[in-house]
Design a protein around this motif. Structure first.
Motif, PDB file in Angstrom:
ATOM      1  N   LEU A   1      51.149  46.954  55.214  1.00  0.00           N
ATOM      2  CA  LEU A   1      50.424  46.063  55.380  1.00  0.00           C
ATOM      3  C   LEU A   1      49.109  45.708  53.633  1.00  0.00           C
ATOM      4  N   ALA A   2      49.973  47.126  53.441  1.00  0.00           N
ATOM      5  CA  ALA A   2      48.556  48.117  52.195  1.00  0.00           C
ATOM      6  C   ALA A   2      48.898  46.789  51.579  1.00  0.00           C
ATOM      7  N   GLY A   3      50.731  46.788  51.119  1.00  0.00           N
ATOM      8  CA  GLY A   3      50.837  45.566  50.182  1.00  0.00           C
ATOM      9  C   GLY A   3      50.542  44.292  49.448  1.00  0.00           C
TER      10      GLY A   3
ATOM     11  N   GLU B   1      44.322  40.921  44.797  1.00  0.00           N
ATOM     12  CA  GLU B   1      45.226  40.618  43.532  1.00  0.00           C
ATOM     13  C   GLU B   1      45.437  38.437  43.503  1.00  0.00           C
ATOM     14  N   CYS B   2      45.837  37.709  44.269  1.00  0.00           N
ATOM     15  CA  CYS B   2      44.758  36.547  44.873  1.00  0.00           C
ATOM     16  C   CYS B   2      43.296  36.334  44.178  1.00  0.00           C
ATOM     17  N   ALA B   3      43.092  36.767  44.600  1.00  0.00           N
ATOM     18  CA  ALA B   3      41.433  36.609  44.814  1.00  0.00           C
ATOM     19  C   ALA B   3      40.980  36.534  43.681  1.00  0.00           C
ATOM     20  N   ARG B   4      41.287  37.987  43.174  1.00  0.00           N
ATOM     21  CA  ARG B   4      40.783  38.095  41.489  1.00  0.00           C
ATOM     22  C   ARG B   4      41.452  36.949  39.819  1.00  0.00           C
ATOM     23  N   THR B   5      42.711  36.983  40.335  1.00  0.00           N
ATOM     24  CA  THR B   5      42.959  35.244  39.874  1.00  0.00           C
ATOM     25  C   THR B   5      42.534  34.128  39.681  1.00  0.00           C
TER      26      THR B   5
END
Length: 102
Positions: free
Chosen positions: A80-82, A89-93
């Motif tokens: 779940l943490a992954g 990461e998706c939100a950052r990009t």
């Protein structure tokens, strides 16, 4: 991508007492008596929460005489943490992506 099992686990961990239990079990294996002392919850209430955690695959039990010890199963929580790390990461990009209004 989050699955229904992941969202079920999030719901299980959203309860403050269950999250407290998981946090305690992350540090050591404890019996019900220890968990009652640490949380201040009633034994019957605690047992119900432990059942939910066990059924969700978050904890496992170890009988020891007349006591039952509980141990955290880290694999599900790590998965779940992954998933959350992937979302971050998706939100950052995608921070610069903005869909135009019609």
């Amino acid at each position: 991508m989050m699955t229904s099992a992941d969202t079920d686990l999030i719901r299980v961990l959203a309860d403050p007492l269950r999250l407290r239990i998981v946090t305690l079990l992350a540090h050591e294996t404890l019996c019900t008596t220890h968990l009652v002392e640490e949380t201040g919850a009633r034994q019957t209430n605690l047992s119900n929460h432990l059942r939910v955690l066990r059924e969700a695959g978050v904890v496992e039990t170890e009988p020891c005489g007349r006591f039952t010890y509980y141990r955290l199963k880290p694999d599900g929580i790590a998965q779940l943490a992954g998933q959350f790390a992937d979302l971050a990461e998706c939100a950052r990009t995608a921070a610069q992506n903005k869909r135009a209004c019609p």
